[in-house]
Design a protein around this motif. Structure first.
Motif, PDB file in Angstrom:
ATOM      1  N   GLN A   1      -3.229   3.572 -10.459  1.00 47.01           N
ATOM      2  CA  GLN A   1      -3.002   4.637 -11.424  1.00 47.01           C
ATOM      3  C   GLN A   1      -1.764   4.332 -12.264  1.00 47.01           C
ATOM      4  N   LEU A   2      -1.755   4.922 -13.494  1.00 48.75           N
ATOM      5  CA  LEU A   2      -0.638   4.671 -14.393  1.00 48.75           C
ATOM      6  C   LEU A   2       0.615   5.432 -13.970  1.00 48.75           C
ATOM      7  N   ASP A   3       0.447   6.623 -13.423  1.00 46.56           N
ATOM      8  CA  ASP A   3       1.599   7.443 -13.016  1.00 46.56           C
ATOM      9  C   ASP A   3       1.924   7.262 -11.534  1.00 46.56           C
ATOM     10  N   ILE A   4       1.829   6.047 -11.068  1.00 47.37           N
ATOM     11  CA  ILE A   4       2.047   5.764  -9.650  1.00 47.37           C
ATOM     12  C   ILE A   4       3.490   6.071  -9.251  1.00 47.37           C
ATOM     13  N   THR A   5       4.437   5.788 -10.156  1.00 44.40           N
ATOM     14  CA  THR A   5       5.845   6.026  -9.817  1.00 44.40           C
ATOM     15  C   THR A   5       6.117   7.519  -9.635  1.00 44.40           C
ATOM     16  N   GLN A   6       5.536   8.332 -10.522  1.00 45.92           N
ATOM     17  CA  GLN A   6       5.720   9.768 -10.414  1.00 45.92           C
ATOM     18  C   GLN A   6       5.085  10.313  -9.134  1.00 45.92           C
ATOM     19  N   LYS A   7       3.891   9.795  -8.787  1.00 42.53           N
ATOM     20  CA  LYS A   7       3.233  10.229  -7.558  1.00 42.53           C
ATOM     21  C   LYS A   7       4.073   9.873  -6.323  1.00 42.53           C
ATOM     22  N   LEU A   8       4.667   8.688  -6.330  1.00 44.11           N
ATOM     23  CA  LEU A   8       5.505   8.281  -5.195  1.00 44.11           C
ATOM     24  C   LEU A   8       6.732   9.182  -5.071  1.00 44.11           C
ATOM     25  N   THR A   9       7.363   9.511  -6.221  1.00 49.83           N
ATOM     26  CA  THR A   9       8.552  10.364  -6.183  1.00 49.83           C
ATOM     27  C   THR A   9       8.211  11.765  -5.665  1.00 49.83           C
TER      28      THR A   9
ATOM     29  N   ARG B   1       8.099   1.663  -4.071  1.00 47.84           N
ATOM     30  CA  ARG B   1       8.559   2.039  -5.407  1.00 47.84           C
ATOM     31  C   ARG B   1       9.552   1.021  -5.973  1.00 47.84           C
ATOM     32  N   SER B   2      10.302   0.372  -5.061  1.00 45.44           N
ATOM     33  CA  SER B   2      11.275  -0.629  -5.522  1.00 45.44           C
ATOM     34  C   SER B   2      10.651  -1.998  -5.757  1.00 45.44           C
ATOM     35  N   GLY B   3       9.318  -2.150  -5.557  1.00 48.65           N
ATOM     36  CA  GLY B   3       8.648  -3.399  -5.876  1.00 48.65           C
ATOM     37  C   GLY B   3       8.201  -4.209  -4.685  1.00 48.65           C
ATOM     38  N   ASN B   4       8.333  -3.707  -3.462  1.00 49.90           N
ATOM     39  CA  ASN B   4       7.906  -4.428  -2.273  1.00 49.90           C
ATOM     40  C   ASN B   4       6.412  -4.173  -2.066  1.00 49.90           C
TER      41      ASN B   4
END
Length: 499
Positions: free
Chosen positions: A352-360, A327-330
């Protein structure tokens, strides 16, 4: 009762048909239950037969015998048996010989008859020789002697005669000077082969003076070893068989212990003397001792359920670390592989576009699982601790209260200053105090005047012997590794223990 749970009424017009159907149903159930009993019994019988076939063939075949075939029933009348076989073999029978007899006679004409077999005494001696393929080594001879001694085939007098014959006296051809060393060497070889270092006369429990000196030297040697030995380094004394020979050896050591026990005034030294005597008995009879020293602490194994839950927690934390890094870009290959593992079994795609939300959401889900698993560990641990405390409260309250002690209140911290302690107690006990005695003191004194004072308690050797007699022989010993058997055998210690 037969129609319980149904809507059957005794006033129904078809009650006869219902009764017949119910009877047939019950008969069918009885037949099914009978089949189940026979099937389970047959399975149990096969299981027992397989187990007996692997462990005890005799018990298996004995259960398969038929009494009417194996002679377990009543025997036949002797007169009827003789008449039956006499009717078969005594009457002459005229056989009608066919043409096949001539064919057999022509074929047997060319056969050379066998020479008559003459059995000589040498043949008999060779057949009845014990184990002709076994070479008579020292170990084989020692095994045979040990078997004879343990199986009680011969009496004591016969064994003594055989022992004297095994060490023959000097004959006329040998000189007196050469006979003594030969006899001594043969005696030593016999003792070493049989592995019985001391000859005990079982009739009067007497031992040859030469053997008494050997026993005394072994006893002194082991006492010197055990006096400087720590308790945790003492070997575990094995359980010796109770026999006349072993009891005779213990009785022979009793008078030797008198000198050592009378000279000491310490209970620890008495215990070391008795332990050394027990080791001496074990060495004399040839008992095997385990390796000295024993484990002082038991390994605290983690329960399997807790280990499984902790493995899940560790795996979840590893996934959380990988998701946070991604999530931090690694975007390294190892991090991406961890993310795919975290979303395995779902229709997740890294594009996917909501990848950040899925990770959270996935990170929060894993954190909640870790919290739930932690609560489960604490709940199970608390339940296990309560069960153990209840068991200790019923069996050993000392082990229950010991872990509940607070170190700061039980003297585990630094002690107080000696001068302050002396001054504190001196202020309590050194100052004279004048008490005002009320009328209740006279009442208590009058009531106590009729109380007979208790006689002084004197512990006698008979009391010690009676207490030891009731104790089991080989019950698990304490830290001194000394069983009750040795306190019963070494009776000379009773007076010292009573003192």
């Amino acid at each position: 009762m037969a129609f319980a749970g149904t809507n059957i009424s005794l006033s129904q017009p078809d009650i006869t048909q219902k009764l017949t159907e119910r009877i047939d149903d019950l008969k069918q159930k009885i037949a099914d239950w009978g089949k189940r009993i026979r099937r389970f019994s047959e399975r149990s019988r096969r299981f027992n037969q397989n187990r007996l076939f692997q462990s005890d063939h005799k018990s298996l075949y004995k259960s398969l015998e038929r009494p009417e075939v194996c002679g377990a029933g009543p025997g036949l009348d002797q007169a009827d048996t003789v008449a039956f076989w006499r009717g078969l073999w005594s009457e002459p029978v005229n056989h009608s010989e066919g043409p096949w007899m001539e064919v057999v006679a022509s074929q047997s004409a060319s056969v050379t008859p066998m020479d008559p077999v003459a059995i000589t005494p040498e043949d008999v001696a060779e057949v009845v020789q014990l184990e002709p393929s076994l070479s008579d080594t020292e170990q084989n001879l020692a095994d045979r002697v040990r078997y004879i001694l343990h199986s009680n085939i011969f009496g004591d007098a016969e064994l003594e005669r055989l022992r004297r014959e095994a060490v023959p006296s000097s004959d006329g051809n040998a000189t007196a000077g050469n006979a003594a060393p030969l006899i001594a060497q043969q005696t030593a070889n016999l003792d070493a082969a049989v592995n019985i270092p001391f000859v005990v006369d079982l009739d009067d429990d007497g031992i040859v003076p030469r053997e008494l000196e050997k026993m005394r030297s072994i006893l002194e040697e082991l006492m010197l070893e055990t006096r400087s030995m720590l308790l945790e380094n003492r070997p575990r004394i094995p359980r010796i068989p109770i026999s006349k020979r072993n009891r005779a050896i213990v009785r022979a050591l009793n008078p030797m212990l008198m000198t050592y026990l009378e000279a000491n005034r310490d209970l620890c030294e008495t215990d070391s003397i008795l332990f050394g005597a027990a080791l001496a008995v074990c060495r004399i009879i040839g008992a095997k001792l385990p390796v000295a020293g024993r484990a002082t602490q038991k390994s605290s194994a983690i329960p399997a359920w807790r280990k499984r839950i902790e493995d899940r927690i560790a795996k979840a934390r590893s996934l959380i670390g990988g998701l946070t890094n991604f999530r931090s870009g690694n975007n390294r290959r190892k991090v991406v592989r961890t993310v795919r593992k975290a979303f395995s079994g779902t229709n997740f795609n890294l594009s996917q576009l909501d990848i950040t939300q899925k990770l959270t959401e996935r990170i929060d889900d894993l954190k909640q699982k870790i919290a739930a698993w932690g609560k489960r560990i604490r709940r199970f641990s608390e339940k296990s601790r309560q069960i153990n405390q209840n068991c200790f409260f019923q069996s050993d309250q000392r082990r229950l209260y010991k872990p509940l002690e607070r170190p700061e209140l039980c003297g585990a911290g630094p002690g107080p200053d000696q001068a302050d302690t002396v001054a504190f107690w001196r202020g309590l006990w050194s100052e004279p105090v004048n008490h005002s005695e009320g009328p209740w003191m006279k009442v208590v004194a009058s009531q106590s005047a009729s109380v007979t004072p208790m006689d002084p308690v004197i512990i006698t050797p008979e009391d010690v012997a009676e207490a030891v007699r009731r104790a089991p022989n080989w019950k698990s010993p304490g830290l001194d590794e000394l069983h009750h058997y040795w306190l019963k055998g070494f009776v000379v210690c009773h007076a010292v223990l009573a003192r």
